[in-house]
Design a protein around this motif. Structure first.
Motif, PDB file in Angstrom:
ATOM      1  N   LEU A 112       0.865  -1.185   0.000  1.00 48.42           N
ATOM      2  CA  LEU A 112       0.000   0.000   0.000  1.00 48.42           C
ATOM      3  C   LEU A 112       0.902   1.236   0.000  1.00 48.42           C
ATOM      4  CD1 LEU A 112      -2.723  -0.982   2.664  1.00 48.42           C
ATOM      5  CD2 LEU A 112      -2.875  -1.144   0.174  1.00 48.42           C
ATOM      6  N   PRO A 113       1.478   1.578  -1.173  1.00 49.56           N
ATOM      7  CA  PRO A 113       2.496   2.637  -1.169  1.00 49.56           C
ATOM      8  C   PRO A 113       1.946   4.009  -0.791  1.00 49.56           C
ATOM      9  CG  PRO A 113       1.993   1.912  -3.409  1.00 49.56           C
ATOM     10  CD  PRO A 113       1.301   0.954  -2.481  1.00 49.56           C
ATOM     11  N   ARG A 160       1.784   8.266   3.243  1.00 49.34           N
ATOM     12  CA  ARG A 160       1.014   9.206   4.074  1.00 49.34           C
ATOM     13  C   ARG A 160       1.325   9.002   5.563  1.00 49.34           C
ATOM     14  NH1 ARG A 160      -3.830   8.736   6.595  1.00 49.34           N
ATOM     15  NH2 ARG A 160      -4.197   6.667   5.735  1.00 49.34           N
ATOM     16  N   LEU A 161       1.507   7.745   5.957  1.00 50.28           N
ATOM     17  CA  LEU A 161       1.734   7.444   7.376  1.00 50.28           C
ATOM     18  C   LEU A 161       3.217   7.376   7.729  1.00 50.28           C
ATOM     19  CD1 LEU A 161      -0.938   4.601   7.759  1.00 50.28           C
ATOM     20  CD2 LEU A 161      -1.112   6.967   8.551  1.00 50.28           C
ATOM     21  N   GLY A 162       4.098   7.528   6.722  1.00 49.18           N
ATOM     22  CA  GLY A 162       5.531   7.385   6.990  1.00 49.18           C
ATOM     23  C   GLY A 162       5.889   5.956   7.360  1.00 49.18           C
ATOM     24  N   ARG A 198      -9.665   5.295   1.448  1.00 44.49           N
ATOM     25  CA  ARG A 198      -8.217   5.362   1.211  1.00 44.49           C
ATOM     26  C   ARG A 198      -7.653   4.034   0.713  1.00 44.49           C
ATOM     27  NH1 ARG A 198      -6.898   9.283   6.336  1.00 44.49           N
ATOM     28  NH2 ARG A 198      -6.737  11.186   5.100  1.00 44.49           N
ATOM     29  N   ILE A 199      -8.252   2.939   1.119  1.00 48.21           N
ATOM     30  CA  ILE A 199      -7.819   1.641   0.583  1.00 48.21           C
ATOM     31  C   ILE A 199      -8.302   1.520  -0.867  1.00 48.21           C
ATOM     32  CG2 ILE A 199      -8.081  -0.865   0.813  1.00 48.21           C
ATOM     33  CD1 ILE A 199      -8.277  -0.344   3.904  1.00 48.21           C
ATOM     34  N   ALA A 209      -0.160   6.275  16.491  1.00 50.34           N
ATOM     35  CA  ALA A 209      -0.238   7.472  17.343  1.00 50.34           C
ATOM     36  C   ALA A 209       0.132   7.122  18.778  1.00 50.34           C
ATOM     37  CB  ALA A 209      -1.643   8.059  17.269  1.00 50.34           C
ATOM     38  N   ALA A 210      -0.176   5.900  19.202  1.00 59.05           N
ATOM     39  CA  ALA A 210       0.147   5.485  20.575  1.00 59.05           C
ATOM     40  C   ALA A 210       1.571   4.938  20.679  1.00 59.05           C
ATOM     41  CB  ALA A 210      -0.854   4.421  21.026  1.00 59.05           C
ATOM     42  N   GLY A 211       2.329   4.995  19.572  1.00 59.77           N
ATOM     43  CA  GLY A 211       3.724   4.540  19.596  1.00 59.77           C
ATOM     44  C   GLY A 211       3.866   3.030  19.583  1.00 59.77           C
ATOM     45  N   ARG A 212       2.801   2.315  19.206  1.00 61.24           N
ATOM     46  CA  ARG A 212       2.858   0.844  19.264  1.00 61.24           C
ATOM     47  C   ARG A 212       3.363   0.234  17.966  1.00 61.24           C
ATOM     48  NH1 ARG A 212      -2.163   0.575  23.275  1.00 61.24           N
ATOM     49  NH2 ARG A 212      -0.793   0.604  25.075  1.00 61.24           N
ATOM     50  N   VAL A 213       3.308   1.012  16.900  1.00 65.16           N
ATOM     51  CA  VAL A 213       3.876   0.549  15.629  1.00 65.16           C
ATOM     52  C   VAL A 213       4.930   1.572  15.228  1.00 65.16           C
ATOM     53  CG1 VAL A 213       3.408   0.079  13.196  1.00 65.16           C
ATOM     54  CG2 VAL A 213       1.726  -0.580  14.927  1.00 65.16           C
ATOM     55  N   LYS A 214       6.131   1.092  14.961  1.00 65.15           N
ATOM     56  CA  LYS A 214       7.242   2.004  14.620  1.00 65.15           C
ATOM     57  C   LYS A 214       7.386   2.085  13.097  1.00 65.15           C
ATOM     58  CE  LYS A 214       8.818   2.099  19.038  1.00 65.15           C
ATOM     59  NZ  LYS A 214       7.640   1.416  19.565  1.00 65.15           N
ATOM     60  N   ARG A 215       7.945   3.209  12.650  1.00 65.45           N
ATOM     61  CA  ARG A 215       8.019   3.468  11.213  1.00 65.45           C
ATOM     62  C   ARG A 215       8.828   2.440  10.425  1.00 65.45           C
ATOM     63  NH1 ARG A 215       6.483   8.814   9.822  1.00 65.45           N
ATOM     64  NH2 ARG A 215       5.514   9.691  11.657  1.00 65.45           N
TER      65      ARG A 215
END
Ligand code: F0G
Length: 444
Positions: free
Chosen positions: A97-98, A103-105, A348-349, A372-378
């Protein structure tokens, strides 16, 4: 594989032929799971040989090898090959999903599109397994209560097998595409004046009183088939699994199945670790979210479910204990998302040329919350499980793009983004000049 059934509550073992029609443990009422005793002994399959064999089968002409479920039959209960009912399910694409990733980095964002199955939802993987067992056991009738996709899948596989099937759906609360499928495949379809949870209760009594094989996801063989997308994800990533897999939560069988799949692969040495599995629910149908955030995972209080994502409009999920165990064992989370967040995520999908049904889009909306909660890193790789095809619920999509779907009070801070994502169909004169004028405007 030779298999046993073990209760996930009290651990009681039971012979497969002796299990009751409601698939509940006679001692504690919990659900059973399939276990493979040979894996606990020395007869474990060799992981390198398995990977090679599964790849080889991709070029086979045999029906059973062309199925993306039965291709992995070394991980499934034995059914004689003549009983296998397959529509060549599975082998679904893992798309990048490029645009959403940019968009989400999040450069490594993927969608496992289970809507690209024969009946256009993830249910086919479980249905081929469980319906084949029903056939092998000599049942003439199968049945399910459903929010639509299970019934579509069951009806198709029952038709292929020449079996009869009974569908109970909540009146007025399932998407037309799904109802149309059940009718087309010849199911006896009953619309009950209740919700999904009410349909489950009625069917529970029916299967106790008649020789009808229950194909809801309390059936442990459904779960066995539904674990194979985990194997496909691992295979598609060259056995280096992603850091996160994000799944919509309704009756909570899917997350339980994928968790079982990943953990079994780890135990067999096919992969070296498991991804974090997280579940996303709609705010109006959030019993698992509440069980975790309000009751510390101790109990689940059923809710009166309400969401336009009708597939996951479920207030009393059968597999909640199994799902909680998967969250705990893999280190995943449970989140909830609003109606507006679901609708925007679905658009968006769609903009990536993929599309999905509303229930599937909770995964992208939930991912944003987890980030946003920092649970998934870039730098981490994330796979969203898209459970159903966009054409399942075209009414929803059209209402969204017309601007009729959401009430103003639901839109909140998303108004601008929703407006920007809408692409309504425009009435126009049958005249090339008018069309060209519009093209110029769009290009400007
Ligand atoms: N997404 C879709 C498109 C579904 O149809 C369902 C469930 C889910 C997600 C949730 O999966 O129940 O395993 O947590 N649909 C069922 C049905 C209940 O009857 O078709 P789950």
């Amino acid at each position: 594989m030779i298999h046993h059934l073990r209760c996930t509550g009290c651990g009681r073992g039971i012979e497969p032929a002796e299990i009751g029609g409601d698939f509940r443990c006679p001692d504690c009422g919990e659900l059973f799971e399939v276990v493979y005793p040979e894996w606990e002994e020395t007869k474990r399959p060799n992981p390198v040989a398995l990977k090679w064999l599964w790849k080889e089968r991709r070029s086979s002409l045999a029906e059973i090898d062309q199925s993306g479920v039965w291709r992995f039959r070394e991980l499934l209960p034995i059914v004689d090959n003549a009983s296998v009912v397959t529509l060549r399910e599975g082998n679904t694409p893992l798309y990048r999903l490029p645009r959403n990733g940019a968009r989400l980095g999040l450069p490594e964002l993927f969608a496992k599109h289970q809507g690209m199955n024969p009946t256009s939802s993830f249910k086919d993987a479980g249905m081929t397994a469980a319906l084949s067992v029903a056939k092998a056991r000599g049942f003439q009738w199968v049945a399910c209560a459903s929010t639509g996709n299970t019934s579509a899948a069951m009806a198709a596989y029952a038709a292929r097998a020449g079996m009869r099937c009974l569908v109970l759906v909540p009146e007025g609360k399932i998407a037309w595409g799904k109802l149309a499928q059940a009718m087309d495949y010849g199911a006896v379809t009953l619309q009950l004046q209740t919700d999904f949870d009410g349909c489950v209760a009625v069917l529970g009594e029916v299967v106790r009183r008649a020789p009808v094989y229950l194909l809801n996801s309390v059936n442990p063989y459904r779960v066995e088939g539904q674990k194979t997308p985990a194997v496909e994800i691992a295979e598609a990533m060259n056995w280096d699994v992603p850091e996160h897999v994000i799944v919509p939560g309704g009756n909570l069988a899917n997350v339980s199945a994928l968790g079982k799949g990943f953990m079994e692969m780890q135990a067999l040495g096919l992969i070296s670790r498991v991804p974090k599995l997280s579940v996303i629910q709609a705010e109006g149908a959030n019993p698992l979210f509440r069980a975790v955030h309000e009751f510390g995972g101790e109990r689940l209080e059923p809710v009166q479910a309400q969401t336009r994502a009708t597939a996951i409009r479920i207030g009393n999920p059968a597999s909640w204990r199994k799902a909680l165990a998967v969250l705990r064992d893999t280190g995943g989370w449970v989140e909830q998302v609003s109606e507006a967040e679901i609708a925007l995520a679905k658009a968006r999908i769609g903009q990536e040329g993929i599309g999905c049904e509303p229930a599937s889009a909770v995964t992208l909306a939930g991912l944003e919350k987890l980030m946003a909660a920092g649970r998934v890193k870039r730098e981490e790789r994330v796979v969203l499980l898209l459970t159903g095809h966009t054409l399942k619920d075209a009414d929803y999509t059209i209402a969204y793009h017309r601007g009729d779907l959401l009430k103003p009070e639901e839109v909140g801070g998303l108004a601008e983004q929703i407006e920007a994502s809408r692409r309504n169909a425009m009435p126009m004169d049958a005249n090339a000049d008018a069309v060209l004028r519009l093209l110029e405007k769009e290009q400007a």
